[in-house]
Write a protein that holds these residues in place. Structure first.
Motif, mmCIF file in Angstrom:
data_model
loop_
_atom_site.group_PDB
_atom_site.id
_atom_site.type_symbol
_atom_site.label_atom_id
_atom_site.label_comp_id
_atom_site.label_asym_id
_atom_site.label_seq_id
_atom_site.Cartn_x
_atom_site.Cartn_y
_atom_site.Cartn_z
ATOM 1 N N ASN A 151 0.809 -1.215 0.000
ATOM 2 C CA ASN A 151 0.000 0.000 0.000
ATOM 3 C C ASN A 151 0.843 1.267 0.000
ATOM 4 O O ASN A 151 0.319 2.356 0.204
ATOM 5 C CB ASN A 151 -0.922 0.012 1.229
ATOM 6 C CG ASN A 151 -2.052 -0.984 1.109
ATOM 7 O OD1 ASN A 151 -2.563 -1.214 0.016
ATOM 8 N ND2 ASN A 151 -2.449 -1.576 2.218
ATOM 9 N N SER A 152 2.165 1.094 -0.191
ATOM 10 C CA SER A 152 3.084 2.237 -0.217
ATOM 11 C C SER A 152 2.963 3.119 1.012
ATOM 12 O O SER A 152 2.926 4.354 0.925
ATOM 13 C CB SER A 152 2.844 3.086 -1.477
ATOM 14 O OG SER A 152 2.862 2.283 -2.618
ATOM 15 N N VAL A 153 2.845 2.497 2.181
ATOM 16 C CA VAL A 153 2.785 3.269 3.419
ATOM 17 C C VAL A 153 4.150 3.902 3.682
ATOM 18 O O VAL A 153 5.189 3.321 3.363
ATOM 19 C CB VAL A 153 2.369 2.359 4.594
ATOM 20 C CG1 VAL A 153 2.719 2.975 5.934
ATOM 21 C CG2 VAL A 153 0.885 2.060 4.518
ATOM 22 N N ASN A 154 4.127 5.095 4.251
ATOM 23 C CA ASN A 154 5.334 5.817 4.636
ATOM 24 C C ASN A 154 6.234 4.940 5.531
ATOM 25 O O ASN A 154 5.770 4.431 6.549
ATOM 26 C CB ASN A 154 4.879 7.066 5.412
ATOM 27 C CG ASN A 154 6.025 7.992 5.730
ATOM 28 O OD1 ASN A 154 7.152 7.526 5.931
ATOM 29 N ND2 ASN A 154 5.729 9.275 5.776
ATOM 30 N N PRO A 155 7.532 4.749 5.190
ATOM 31 C CA PRO A 155 8.413 3.905 6.017
ATOM 32 C C PRO A 155 8.454 4.334 7.484
ATOM 33 O O PRO A 155 8.570 3.497 8.371
ATOM 34 C CB PRO A 155 9.791 4.085 5.362
ATOM 35 C CG PRO A 155 9.524 4.463 3.960
ATOM 36 C CD PRO A 155 8.231 5.214 3.972
ATOM 37 N N ARG A 156 8.331 5.643 7.742
ATOM 38 C CA ARG A 156 8.357 6.103 9.123
ATOM 39 C C ARG A 156 7.142 5.589 9.909
ATOM 40 O O ARG A 156 7.254 5.139 11.043
ATOM 41 C CB ARG A 156 8.405 7.638 9.172
ATOM 42 C CG ARG A 156 8.850 8.202 10.521
ATOM 43 C CD ARG A 156 9.430 9.605 10.368
ATOM 44 N NE ARG A 156 8.456 10.502 9.780
ATOM 45 C CZ ARG A 156 7.412 11.019 10.462
ATOM 46 N NH1 ARG A 156 7.253 10.718 11.718
ATOM 47 N NH2 ARG A 156 6.579 11.828 9.862
ATOM 48 N N LEU A 157 5.967 5.610 9.247
ATOM 49 C CA LEU A 157 4.761 5.107 9.896
ATOM 50 C C LEU A 157 4.870 3.589 10.097
ATOM 51 O O LEU A 157 4.442 3.046 11.116
ATOM 52 C CB LEU A 157 3.523 5.453 9.046
ATOM 53 C CG LEU A 157 2.174 5.132 9.705
ATOM 54 C CD1 LEU A 157 2.028 5.872 11.016
ATOM 55 C CD2 LEU A 157 1.030 5.514 8.770
ATOM 56 N N LEU A 158 5.489 2.918 9.104
ATOM 57 C CA LEU A 158 5.675 1.477 9.230
ATOM 58 C C LEU A 158 6.538 1.169 10.450
ATOM 59 O O LEU A 158 6.254 0.243 11.223
ATOM 60 C CB LEU A 158 6.323 0.920 7.953
ATOM 61 C CG LEU A 158 6.592 -0.578 7.951
ATOM 62 C CD1 LEU A 158 5.319 -1.375 8.106
ATOM 63 C CD2 LEU A 158 7.314 -1.010 6.680
ATOM 64 N N ASN A 159 7.589 1.964 10.621
ATOM 65 C CA ASN A 159 8.460 1.797 11.787
ATOM 66 C C ASN A 159 7.651 1.938 13.073
ATOM 67 O O ASN A 159 7.763 1.139 14.000
ATOM 68 C CB ASN A 159 9.579 2.851 11.736
ATOM 69 C CG ASN A 159 10.598 2.641 12.834
ATOM 70 O OD1 ASN A 159 10.803 1.512 13.279
ATOM 71 N ND2 ASN A 159 11.215 3.711 13.285
ATOM 72 N N GLU A 160 6.810 2.946 13.093
ATOM 73 C CA GLU A 160 5.918 3.183 14.230
ATOM 74 C C GLU A 160 5.064 1.945 14.509
ATOM 75 O O GLU A 160 4.945 1.471 15.642
ATOM 76 C CB GLU A 160 5.002 4.372 13.882
ATOM 77 C CG GLU A 160 4.159 4.889 15.027
ATOM 78 C CD GLU A 160 4.991 5.543 16.104
ATOM 79 O OE1 GLU A 160 5.960 6.220 15.774
ATOM 80 O OE2 GLU A 160 4.677 5.334 17.290
ATOM 81 N N GLN A 161 4.486 1.421 13.421
ATOM 82 C CA GLN A 161 3.615 0.237 13.513
ATOM 83 C C GLN A 161 4.351 -0.961 14.086
ATOM 84 O O GLN A 161 3.858 -1.667 14.955
ATOM 85 C CB GLN A 161 3.162 -0.159 12.097
ATOM 86 C CG GLN A 161 1.769 0.265 11.719
ATOM 87 C CD GLN A 161 1.494 -0.141 10.276
ATOM 88 O OE1 GLN A 161 1.886 0.558 9.352
ATOM 89 N NE2 GLN A 161 0.837 -1.282 10.100
ATOM 90 N N LEU A 162 5.561 -1.199 13.557
ATOM 91 C CA LEU A 162 6.271 -2.429 13.897
ATOM 92 C C LEU A 162 6.912 -2.380 15.275
ATOM 93 O O LEU A 162 7.221 -3.425 15.861
ATOM 94 C CB LEU A 162 7.347 -2.736 12.849
ATOM 95 C CG LEU A 162 6.844 -2.954 11.425
ATOM 96 C CD1 LEU A 162 7.974 -3.443 10.544
ATOM 97 C CD2 LEU A 162 5.680 -3.935 11.375
#
Lengths: 274, 274, 274, 274, 274
Positions: E236-247
């Protein structure tokens, strides 16, 4: 009459008495009023303390009810639902009202089904019908489960109070001392007989009753779920043939071999299409 | 007063004392302070170690509360909800505010219902109302279940500490040796009496209290779910007759025979339509 | 200091020692090093075999942690959330960043709440915020539950290894024969003392610790769920008054009487509207 | 023939008889008709009281069925589903009817699969197909679980009635008194032998049968879920390659090493794309 | 090597032998071949009767596997996922194929992750990717749980067959009578030693093995869920920074203190924004 329940009691108590007699035991010596009072009275007291008067009223009713075999109506209900479905297709939904309200003194319509069909006739939204009827099952099941739990409690209390009787008996022995071997034997007799009563009451009366009523409740739920599915399909004017397909899964409840049933089903359908 | 609880204690303890007396046992010899201290004191200590002070405060309250029979308000709540539904239909949703806020000194309105209706008057979204009220039940139920678990813990600890007393008593016997049969008898007496106390406290006090409060909590949930359903239907301006249909499932909680109730329902409705 | 835990241990061990002394028992004779080695050592070995080193490190931490009473912050967290909600309404969502990032040396902000608000400020989608924070609770709860299970395992192993000690003791008796009654008494002593230790360790130490930590975890979850609900409402610019309504359900966690709280709530609201 | 079941009985009974003989025990003395009557007869009676006649008929069938190893068809079913998927892609959905209806005397098509494909050919909505087939599994599983519960009940009753036999035997000893040591030995023999029979019947016959049938039911469900997934994908004209990807997860049921299988899968796919 | 498992066995068996020796017991006398045959042979037979040959093959593998410590890869997997996310942002989704297919002989890519990324490259729908991968976990978990249940069965059978040995031994005593005290002692020895073996095998071998494998399975699930979340976010081309937050929630699995980790996270993020 539910033959299996009667047979079960005969086989159960018979085997124990028989096996005991085979070794030369005297069954009459196993009967003792005080042991019965402690075990059943104690358990009954605990059950009374557990549940409200409102609920306790159902206890004797359930013990009788379990001896009566319920007539399986799944096949005839299914046929009736398919008949309603076809009628609705041919003569419109409103034609169902007359059909469902006609009082047949010989064969009463399931009030749950009647309620569903009357909502269909009223033009109630299918999701709403499903919600109301599902909620009906849910409330009924909650209530029924609470009643069956009384039997579970009874089954759990009987061995506990059997043990209480045993402990009391042993304490009495100690109080009497080793001087009177007659009293000692009598008291130990009480001890073991209460344990025996507790285990037998639990395993031959209360656990079986709870299990049977719970199993009937599960079938009740499946049958009512079938009715909800069919009523909603009728409301949605689903093809009667597809409805038949849908409902055929439920035939298994009647004890028909599933794989065979569904095979026949498919075969019939295959032929139907030719 | 919850008669069933009182009756239960009388039947339970009475049967045991009676059955014991039938065999010539002396009930007075079953009373022993040290056994009571070990069993109840040990269990109380364990329960204290299990729960926070905040929660422990509720323990005595619950033991008293279980003796008071809650008034079943399901029928009157249902009538009140239908009355609100009709009023809303006739005079608009805003008319409910005055109705619900009017303080009737004789009969207090359920604050949960009041909260729901005030949100309806505020024009809150029906899904939001359902969420907030459901969450209210969820938090209450979580909290209440944790409190009832204290009683479960008590019921589990009592037999354990009864056994502890028994073990300690037997160890004492061994230390004293076979030389003093009087001390031996006394010590074994302690042993069995603690086990007896543990089993009786669990089966006649704590298990029944937990069972009864849990069963009331289940009814509480059903009643509140009925209110949520009704409040949302009022917000959505559902037809009062359909609301009546919806709510009729809940009548079973009051102990009315379900099948009959729902049949009457359908019959009435059938007649209503004629 | 969690007074209830300390009190529990004192009441528990005190009652047993006291009741034992009332019957003339010598508490000192219940202490035996070898019984302690078998029961606690065996259980510790089994727990080591059950869990990874990574997890075992948390075991001593948890046994200390349970003695420290956590400060309930639900009330102040709720007030803070309502304050954030009002600020967001008045000065916009971006104003929250400064507020939440301001380091107050006296009172630290919950990092979970901070994380949520920073995502609100970032303009993250409310569903995404809820997903991320819920997942955070889920992972934390999974991990924490696994740790608490170590205590459950301990509680299950202690009586088992207490029994192992008893069996070993009895086997030793048999090997020694009936010739040396002194060795016999000593060995049976070991036997019963290990069982006693097993039951006491389980019921006064490990079961209570597991129960208390699990109950705190449940409250932790409720508190975090409240924060998620509030953060999403702030993101969606929900009316602070409605948010207050929503959050009021959670007050019950602090031990306030629910029915009263929600009544006050409704009353206040009723007055507010006048 | 399910070799594991046969081997299990041989290893189990063999080890006990062997270990007993190693200590010089006479296995023949463990056989006693009256103990068998009490334990198995009592349990059978209780099971009869628990379940309806309709369900009890399945009991002997299940005890035989467990000895027959079911052929794992997951691999061939998967291949067949992929073949159907490709055919549907190339020649259209209608071409499946002829294919699925062709009776192959050597290898019968799974009626469940056939039913699904015929609905695809009929052009039934994919959600509807999934609903109907899922419901089919649900009803079958409910019914089957109830039957397996009969074995669970048997496994629970056997030790209970073994204990009943022990108690009866001990009561007989007491009635006979200490005067005739021969009768005493015989009676205690009955006591312990019934307990032995109860434990062995439960642990070597009924628990294993229930466990094995429940495990097969779980595999049955997984296989049918695979078919539903595939049938719906065929209805939705999903790419056969993606379907292969989807279904590959299920290979693990056949005992293939999962990680390897999925790696091969990915590798193949990687190559496929080159 | 999983040190905790080895340490556990040493501590467990060592404590029992040590405590026994402290009281002057001879550990050698606790060893007896026939007791071992009855307890372990009987349990093995029952386990064979419970499960299919296909599944039984995994039993020895699991007993060895539990001694090998799995390398925690959560941190490196997370870094790799963030690296993939950034690459996808910069060079497009197709660039991932080369990256993921490159065979690195030193460090193998998780085939599960590879499978997910290849589906991303193929342009598969994100919901479909999530469905397929979740189903993969579900099937694997079902299969694995069934295998771990074999160990649970073993743990339940061992004490049961230990008891069987005890009963058989006691029956032998009765058959031999009171005339030969040597045989009596020997037989009671067998009795208690089988119970001892049953309890020790269950509590030091089978329960710990099952617990450890089940705990690893839970971590496996969490790690795979993290991969699914990340793969879908990449799709979904999520922002890598938000992905970091998620993980970041998942870091807790590695034993890092959660609250601290998430605080650092927030702090870092706070700084990042300045």
């Amino acid at each position: 009459m539910d033959i299996a329940s009667i047979l079960g009691l005969i086989i159960g108590f018979g085997s124990i008495a028989g096996g005991y007699a085979m070794d030369g035991g005297n069954v009459g010596k196993l009967l003792m009023a005080s042991a019965f009072v402690i075990t059943l009275g104690g358990s009954l007291g605990a059950v009374f303390a557990c549940y409200g008067m409102n609920q306790l009223k159902n206890l004797p009713k359930m013990l009788i009810e379990v001896l009566i075999k319920p007539k399986s109506t799944i096949r005839s209900t299914m046929d009736y639902l398919l008949f309603l479905s076809k009628t609705a297709r041919e003569s419109g939904l409103l034609s169902l009202e007359k059909l469902i309200s006609a009082e047949d003194p010989k064969k009463k319509t399931d009030p749950f089904l009647k309620r569903g069909i009357l909502m269909v006739v009223d033009g109630t939204d299918p999701d709403k019908i499903s919600d109301i009827l599902s909620n009906d099952i849910y409330v009924f099941e909650q209530n029924r489960s609470q009643n069956i739990q009384m039997l579970d409690s009874f089954a759990a209390f009987c061995p506990a109070f059997g043990m209480v009787g045993t402990i009391i008996g042993l304490i009495q022995v100690l109080a009497a001392g080793m001087e009177d071997p007659n009293a000692l034997t009598k008291a130990i007799g009480v001890a073991f007989i209460t344990t025996l009563y507790g285990v037998l009451l639990a395993n031959l009366i209360f656990i079986p009753t709870a299990t049977k009523l719970r199993s009937r409740l599960a079938n009740y739920r499946l049958e009512k779920e079938m009715i909800i599915e069919a009523v909603c399909s009728i409301r949605n004017s689903v093809n009667p043939r597809l409805l038949n397909e849908q409902l055929s899964s439920y035939l298994i409840i009647e004890g028909k071999n599933k794989t065979k049933a569904s095979k026949d089903q498919s075969d019939n359908k295959g032929q139907m299409k030719k």
